[in-house]
Structures are given as C-alpha cells and as structure tokens.
Scaffold this motif. Structure first.
Motif, PDB file in Angstrom:
ATOM      1  N   ILE A  55       0.977  -1.416  -0.382  1.00  0.00           N
ATOM      2  CA  ILE A  55       0.022   0.001  -0.223  1.00  0.00           C
ATOM      3  C   ILE A  55       0.494   0.922  -0.150  1.00  0.00           C
ATOM      4  O   ILE A  55       1.607   1.488   0.928  1.00  0.00           O
ATOM      5  N   ILE A  56       0.643   1.776  -1.043  1.00  0.00           N
ATOM      6  CA  ILE A  56       1.766   2.951  -0.946  1.00  0.00           C
ATOM      7  C   ILE A  56       1.003   4.544  -0.571  1.00  0.00           C
ATOM      8  O   ILE A  56      -0.285   4.865  -2.075  1.00  0.00           O
ATOM      9  N   ALA A  57       1.413   5.229   0.165  1.00  0.00           N
ATOM     10  CA  ALA A  57       0.767   6.601   0.625  1.00  0.00           C
ATOM     11  C   ALA A  57       1.228   7.411  -0.075  1.00  0.00           C
ATOM     12  O   ALA A  57       2.323   7.297  -0.556  1.00  0.00           O
ATOM     13  N   ASP A  58       0.774   8.257  -0.489  1.00  0.00           N
ATOM     14  CA  ASP A  58       0.715   9.606  -1.828  1.00  0.00           C
ATOM     15  C   ASP A  58       1.527  10.501  -0.568  1.00  0.00           C
ATOM     16  O   ASP A  58       2.669  11.646  -1.709  1.00  0.00           O
ATOM     17  N   LEU A  59       1.236  11.290   0.576  1.00  0.00           N
ATOM     18  CA  LEU A  59       1.995  12.383   0.958  1.00  0.00           C
ATOM     19  C   LEU A  59       1.458  12.434   2.402  1.00  0.00           C
ATOM     20  O   LEU A  59       0.764  11.684   2.708  1.00  0.00           O
ATOM     21  N   TRP A  60       2.326  12.707   3.706  1.00  0.00           N
ATOM     22  CA  TRP A  60       2.270  13.162   4.906  1.00  0.00           C
ATOM     23  C   TRP A  60       0.092  13.975   5.032  1.00  0.00           C
ATOM     24  O   TRP A  60       0.542  14.567   3.957  1.00  0.00           O
ATOM     25  N   LEU A  61      -0.242  13.464   5.834  1.00  0.00           N
ATOM     26  CA  LEU A  61      -1.573  14.510   6.254  1.00  0.00           C
ATOM     27  C   LEU A  61      -1.481  15.396   6.564  1.00  0.00           C
ATOM     28  O   LEU A  61      -0.081  15.554   7.429  1.00  0.00           O
ATOM     29  N   GLU A  62      -1.973  16.615   5.950  1.00  0.00           N
ATOM     30  CA  GLU A  62      -2.382  18.247   6.571  1.00  0.00           C
ATOM     31  C   GLU A  62      -3.463  18.522   6.651  1.00  0.00           C
ATOM     32  O   GLU A  62      -3.975  18.470   5.672  1.00  0.00           O
ATOM     33  N   SER A  63      -3.597  19.010   7.771  1.00  0.00           N
ATOM     34  CA  SER A  63      -4.850  19.732   8.549  1.00  0.00           C
ATOM     35  C   SER A  63      -5.462  19.876   7.355  1.00  0.00           C
ATOM     36  O   SER A  63      -6.981  20.410   7.097  1.00  0.00           O
ATOM     37  N   GLY A  64      -5.090  20.845   6.625  1.00  0.00           N
ATOM     38  CA  GLY A  64      -5.455  22.200   4.699  1.00  0.00           C
ATOM     39  C   GLY A  64      -6.216  20.889   4.429  1.00  0.00           C
ATOM     40  O   GLY A  64      -6.828  20.826   3.647  1.00  0.00           O
ATOM     41  N   PHE A  65      -5.430  19.908   3.597  1.00  0.00           N
ATOM     42  CA  PHE A  65      -6.193  18.798   2.825  1.00  0.00           C
ATOM     43  C   PHE A  65      -7.708  18.098   3.633  1.00  0.00           C
ATOM     44  O   PHE A  65      -8.377  18.288   2.319  1.00  0.00           O
ATOM     45  N   ALA A  80      -7.779   5.746  -5.472  1.00  0.00           N
ATOM     46  CA  ALA A  80      -7.674   7.463  -4.241  1.00  0.00           C
ATOM     47  C   ALA A  80      -6.928   7.333  -3.459  1.00  0.00           C
ATOM     48  O   ALA A  80      -5.925   6.580  -3.305  1.00  0.00           O
ATOM     49  N   PRO A  81      -5.998   8.745  -3.336  1.00  0.00           N
ATOM     50  CA  PRO A  81      -5.283   9.303  -2.777  1.00  0.00           C
ATOM     51  C   PRO A  81      -5.142   8.733  -1.956  1.00  0.00           C
ATOM     52  O   PRO A  81      -6.388   8.807  -0.737  1.00  0.00           O
ATOM     53  N   ILE A  82      -3.691   8.163  -0.323  1.00  0.00           N
ATOM     54  CA  ILE A  82      -4.019   7.930   0.065  1.00  0.00           C
ATOM     55  C   ILE A  82      -3.224   8.835   1.278  1.00  0.00           C
ATOM     56  O   ILE A  82      -1.722   9.368   0.781  1.00  0.00           O
ATOM     57  N   PHE A  83      -2.891   9.018   2.474  1.00  0.00           N
ATOM     58  CA  PHE A  83      -2.081   9.804   3.188  1.00  0.00           C
ATOM     59  C   PHE A  83      -1.420   9.265   4.516  1.00  0.00           C
ATOM     60  O   PHE A  83      -2.315   8.494   5.038  1.00  0.00           O
ATOM     61  N   TYR A  84      -0.648  10.141   4.804  1.00  0.00           N
ATOM     62  CA  TYR A  84       0.264   8.980   5.893  1.00  0.00           C
ATOM     63  C   TYR A  84      -0.030  10.683   6.930  1.00  0.00           C
ATOM     64  O   TYR A  84      -0.062  10.995   7.080  1.00  0.00           O
ATOM     65  N   LEU A  85      -0.546   9.769   7.869  1.00  0.00           N
ATOM     66  CA  LEU A  85      -0.059   9.650   9.814  1.00  0.00           C
ATOM     67  C   LEU A  85       0.446   8.997  10.894  1.00  0.00           C
ATOM     68  O   LEU A  85      -0.126   8.200  10.836  1.00  0.00           O
ATOM     69  N   LYS A  86       1.917  10.144  11.066  1.00  0.00           N
ATOM     70  CA  LYS A  86       2.196   9.668  12.892  1.00  0.00           C
ATOM     71  C   LYS A  86       0.934  10.902  13.682  1.00  0.00           C
ATOM     72  O   LYS A  86       1.337  11.581  14.163  1.00  0.00           O
ATOM     73  N   THR A  87       0.328   9.531  14.987  1.00  0.00           N
ATOM     74  CA  THR A  87      -0.622  10.646  15.939  1.00  0.00           C
ATOM     75  C   THR A  87      -0.541   9.977  17.385  1.00  0.00           C
ATOM     76  O   THR A  87      -0.030   8.930  17.266  1.00  0.00           O
ATOM     77  N   ARG A  88      -1.171  11.049  18.373  1.00  0.00           N
ATOM     78  CA  ARG A  88      -1.716   9.923  19.245  1.00  0.00           C
ATOM     79  C   ARG A  88      -2.989  10.044  19.606  1.00  0.00           C
ATOM     80  O   ARG A  88      -3.431  10.892  19.260  1.00  0.00           O
ATOM     81  N   PHE A 122      -8.025  12.467  17.314  1.00  0.00           N
ATOM     82  CA  PHE A 122      -6.804  12.511  17.224  1.00  0.00           C
ATOM     83  C   PHE A 122      -6.083  14.205  17.198  1.00  0.00           C
ATOM     84  O   PHE A 122      -7.620  14.294  16.674  1.00  0.00           O
ATOM     85  N   ASP A 123      -5.041  14.987  16.767  1.00  0.00           N
ATOM     86  CA  ASP A 123      -4.875  15.777  16.976  1.00  0.00           C
ATOM     87  C   ASP A 123      -3.681  16.081  15.589  1.00  0.00           C
ATOM     88  O   ASP A 123      -3.005  15.132  15.331  1.00  0.00           O
ATOM     89  N   ILE A 124      -4.438  17.039  14.663  1.00  0.00           N
ATOM     90  CA  ILE A 124      -3.426  17.714  13.587  1.00  0.00           C
ATOM     91  C   ILE A 124      -2.393  19.086  13.284  1.00  0.00           C
ATOM     92  O   ILE A 124      -3.798  19.802  13.381  1.00  0.00           O
ATOM     93  N   GLU A 125      -1.427  19.120  13.966  1.00  0.00           N
ATOM     94  CA  GLU A 125      -0.713  20.643  13.472  1.00  0.00           C
ATOM     95  C   GLU A 125      -1.852  21.462  14.603  1.00  0.00           C
ATOM     96  O   GLU A 125      -2.588  22.401  14.245  1.00  0.00           O
ATOM     97  N   GLY A 126      -2.233  20.616  16.243  1.00  0.00           N
ATOM     98  CA  GLY A 126      -2.967  21.610  17.109  1.00  0.00           C
ATOM     99  C   GLY A 126      -4.299  21.337  17.090  1.00  0.00           C
ATOM    100  O   GLY A 126      -5.288  22.326  17.131  1.00  0.00           O
TER     101      GLY A 126
END
Length: 562
Positions: free
Chosen positions: A444-454, A475-483, A501-505
């Motif tokens: 499975i291939i991620a396209d981009l790291w996930l950003e809140s603006g997306f 369909a695009p796949i996004f990667y995220l590291k979080t708690r 979870f939180d992304i960029e606050g």
C-alpha cells in the motif's frame, strides 16, 4: 494462521504541499502525464478496427442485417457481461437488427458458452451468436456450434488459451497476439463498445457520431465494477460514462439510484462499485442474472423500479449468505495455514457467492484463494489473487486436472472433479517458486503526509479532479503519525470506531471500519501510524470531508521509507 496479513507500507518523504497544488502533486508523484490525466479526450479513443478480426465481424454483421438474420447477444452473468449484453442489444436494435439476448444460468450452466444453449438458440432461429465477456476459451463448444451451422463472433477480454477456438467468424480480444489496439486492458463491455463504434461507422444514418455516447453509462458501470485498470482509455470511458449516468435516460440507472439512496447529480465511481454493483450481481448469485439484465434493458421507470427493489432484497439476502460462508471459510483455512494458495471447499457453500468469499479470504490472509462448492461428482467455484500474482497462469498449469476454467490475472472460475480437489491444491502449491511468492506481496503506497488543510472543502475539490479512481489509479492515500485522544465504538455491535487525534494542533476524527477485529491496539494514548483516505460525506445537504482509516499500526521505528 494470522488473523490479518500485514500490508507492506511505502511512505513518502514529509514535504509541505499547498492545498491548491494537491491534485497535481499527487499526479506528478505517480508519474502520470498531467495533460492527458486532467484533460480526458474522448476523441482520442483507439480505432476499433485495430482490434483483431473486427473487420471480419462487421462485414459479417452487415450481411446478416441484409438477409434479416437473427442475432443473439450471449453474455456472462456478472456486471461486465450484463452491461455489455444490454449495451450491444441496445445498439443493434438502433441499427435495425433482429436481436435478442441470452444470459446463462450460473447454477444450471455455469460460466461461458454452453453447447446445449447454443443448440436451443439455433433451433429458435438464431443466425449469429455474438458473445460478450466470454467465449475465448470455449474451443470445443464453438467447434461443435460451427459444425451445426451457427455463426459465432467472440468478443472477450479474458486470457487467451494457447490453442484459440477455430471456425468462428471473428475472435475480437485485445489480448490476442494480432492485436494493434492501443488499450489492452479493456473490460468486456469496453470491447463490446468498440464493436458498436466499428458498426456505427457503417450505419451513420441510424446512429450519427456522438449518439453512441448515450451508451457510455453502461460502459462505465461495467468497466468500474469489473475492476480493470482505471487508466488510459478505461479512465476516459469511465469518466464520460459517469457524466452520462448523472443525466441518464436509462430507467434502470435511475431506479438503482433510488433504491440505493444515491444522488445521480454527484454519482461517483465508488457508487457504481459499492452501491449499484452488489445489487446487480445479487441476481446472478442467488437467482438468475436475467433479472438484472431486464432492469438494464427496461424502458419504463415503473418496471425498472420494481426490478430494482427486488435486487435490493436479493442483495440483503446475499450479504447474509456471504457472511455465513465467509466465517466457515476462515475456519477451514486454518488447516492449510502453510499453503501459499488457499483452496477451500464445502458441500454447504453456494457458488453464487464464492467469488465474494474468495476476495475476502484473499484480503484477510494475503494469499490467492479459490473457494469451491462441492456438487457431488463435480465442484465449481471462483479464484481471486493478491498482489501482481497471476492466478489464471497458475490455474492453466494444472489444466489436465480441470474440466473447465477461464479468467484473467486477478480472478478466475474453475470446474473440476470433486475427487481431484486435494490433488489440485497440492499441485498448485508445489509449482510455486520464489518469484511467484514475491508477486503475492501486498503493498500500500501513501501519496503524501496528511496535513490539516487537506481535510477541507478545497481539499475535496482538489481530490475530485483525480476522479474516477479505481484499480491501478487508486484514490489518494495519506500518512499520519499521531497519538489517540479518544476512541469511540460505533455501529450496532461496536465493531467500528471513531478515532480522535490532533493534527497541527487541530482536533480531527476518522472512521475505522471493523476496528475491533482489525486493530485491537487502537486505544486512548497509543501512538500510532495511520494510512487514511479523505472521503466526501454528505448529510442533510451539507458536504464535509471525512477521514477513513485504511490501515493502522502501533508506532515503531521504521526503515521502509521511500
């Protein structure tokens, strides 16, 4: 055996991307030609006469029309075959042919051409049989029919056997060695549409150029549901077909939208694949596919809606049956945990749904899977592959053990003697080498790291420019590291979960289907890695971006970036 085979993740480098550049960045990272990708050109479709034997087929059909002979369109009982049958019958009717259609009974006849059916059709006055989505492997059946005086035109897209059928008027298949057509991965309905375009060139007074586009809703439905690559010409056909379906003249399309609670105005490829497709397939899985064909051929909405309601009921029944057989197949697979290809069978399983079960078992364990229903002396069923492993090539090597088989790289159907199942299973697994097993690796291939603006309306608008997405154009796949800050079970039995979870606050949430069984480690405070999709969720007329978990794992140091 493991509960769930692990996917190999490919994670890109972390780079900031402006939302306005989201679609082009993804397209560029996938190495596609931007101009062709975003400006789909219907006029650039290939010349249908580049397909093998196309001129022979058209010349013959024109003679049949001249002598007022009867044509029968003989299709398979899956959605590709059903849409191709409805499409070709519709077009031939417009061209003035005496035409009827025939769909075999999955339970009485099984897949493909059948000698007795052809004899019956010949006795009823058929001059020429045009197959759609089947026939290329029916060497003996075609030889017998031709010997009886029947004309056969094969249109198909499945793997071509080493010895092709002889005696047919034409064998139209983009996988034949003689093929010059630029798109080799057409669905069966795509090949049928090429036949229509070729015939149209001889009948412009009955179907002027441009009028054939009204058939594209069926082309898109069959192409998307048959899971052929949604790249190149297939993507063009699917895109234009979705546009036609959104303002469809076809009563069956409008009725399916009504019973599945789907808005035609915003119809998507996933609606075809996950809402329309299962309902149409339910007929052939439990009763007779003719019910679904009648819906696609219906000219009156009331008639179509009654058929659609019946298909909806059958689909609910199909879902229950599938879940029961699926549970039994999971249990049986335990005794074959060392096999690289799973071959599972039972007297209690119905082969109407074995293809669905094979797909789910293959997905769960990451192994090519064949599910069979034992029917006394003979057993028949379906195969599904994983990764890039060609299941039809593996099956073909064991042809002496089989009565019938056919299919392509990802899926196939087989019939064999019940007392040969164990021998077949052993032979399949003993003939594998290291290269075969490496092709079974699921990635499975991620396209981009996930950003809140997306996760916004602008992000949705950007992602929609990549549609239609599907096989080979996911369909695009996004990667995220979080708690995780909250985990909320949802669904009647709590099998699913909402993850917070939180992304960029900013606090965000995602839906994780079947979370309880797939990812039991999803708990508050756990550091995780997620692969996510951004979906459009419409509620009470308001459209919002929603995250969906595709895969998850506990956060560890990884070395597979790239």
């Amino acid at each position: 055996m493991e509960q769930q085979e692990k996917l190999h993740w490919h994670i890109p480098d972390s780079t900031h991307v402006e939302v306005a550049e989201l679609a082009t960045t993804i397209a560029q990272s996938r190495g596609v030609q931007i101009q062709d990708y975003f400006k789909l050109d219907y006029t650039a479709l290939g010349d249908p006469f580049d397909l093998p034997d196309m001129k022979l087929a058209i010349d013959h059909l024109m003679l049949v029309h001249q002598r007022q002979g009867r044509v029968v369109v003989y299709g398979d009982y899956d959605i590709d075959g059903l849409t191709a049958t409805a499409l070709l019958k519709d077009a031939l009717t417009q061209f003035g042919f005496d035409v009827t259609s025939y769909i075999p009974d999955r339970f009485e006849e099984g897949y493909g051409l059948h000698a007795q059916a052809l004899k019956k059709l010949h006795a009823q006055g058929a001059d020429t049989i045009v197959t759609v989505d089947c026939g290329i492997s029916a060497t003996d059946t075609i030889a017998e029919a031709v010997n009886d005086g029947l004309n056969i035109i094969v249109t198909d897209h499945h793997a071509v056997p080493e010895v092709e059928p002889s005696g047919a008027v034409a064998l139209i298949n983009p996988l034949r060695k003689q093929n010059k057509y630029k798109e080799c991965s057409l669905a069966g309905v795509g090949v049928a549409f090429a036949l229509v375009r070729a015939l149209q060139s001889r009948n412009l007074e009955k179907m002027p150029f441009g009028q054939e586009k009204w058939l594209l809703d069926l082309v898109a439905l069959g192409t998307i549901c048959d899971v052929v690559p949604l790249t190149g010409e297939n993507r063009v056909l699917a895109s234009y077909g979705l546009q036609v379906a959104r303002r469809s003249r076809r009563a069956g399309i409008r009725a399916l939208a009504k019973v599945s609670n789907t808005s035609l105005d915003s119809l998507s490829a996933s609606d075809f694949g996950f809402r329309f497709g299962p309902r149409l397939n339910a007929a052939g899985r439990l009763e007779h596919a003719r019910v679904a064909l009648e819906l696609l051929e219906a000219t009156e909405y009331d008639q179509a809606y009654l058929a659609a309601e019946h298909l909806d009921e059958l689909n609910r029944e199909r879902r229950n049956t599938t879940e029961q057989i699926q549970a039994a197949a999971y249990k049986e697979s335990e005794q074959y945990s060392t096999d690289q290809i799973l071959v599972l069978s039972s007297l209690d399983w119905t082969h109407g749904v074995v293809g669905l079960v094979a797909s789910r078992v293959a997905e769960r364990f990451g192994k090519p899977t064949i599910i069979l229903q034992e029917e006394g002396e003979f057993s028949k069923g379906s195969a599904r592959s994983v990764g890039t492993f060609s299941i039809i090539d593996a099956i073909r090597k064991q042809a002496p053990l089989l009565e019938r088989y056919g299919g392509h790289q990802a899926a196939a159907g087989i019939t064999l003697r019940t007392d040969k199942i164990d021998e077949f299973r052993t032979a399949l697994n003993n003939n594998l080498d290291a290269d075969d097993t490496s092709k079974m690796q699921r990635e499975i291939i991620a396209d981009l790291w996930l950003e809140s603006g997306f996760i916004s309306q602008e992000g949705l608008d950007q992602l929609e420019t990549l549609e239609p997405t599907g096989q080979s154009n996911p369909a695009p796949i996004f990667y995220l590291k979080t708690r995780l800050t909250q985990v909320k079970p949802v669904g009647q039995t709590g099998d699913h979960a909402q993850l917070f979870f939180d992304i960029e606050g900013q606090s965000q949430r995602a839906i994780a289907f079947q979370a309880a069984s797939k990812w039991p480690f999803l708990k508050v405070g756990v550091e995780i890695e997620l692969l996510l999709a951004i979906r459009a969720n419409e509620w009470q007329g308001v459209r919002r971006a929603q995250l969906e978990v595709l895969d998850a794992r506990e956060l560890v140091e990884y070395d597979d970036v790239g």
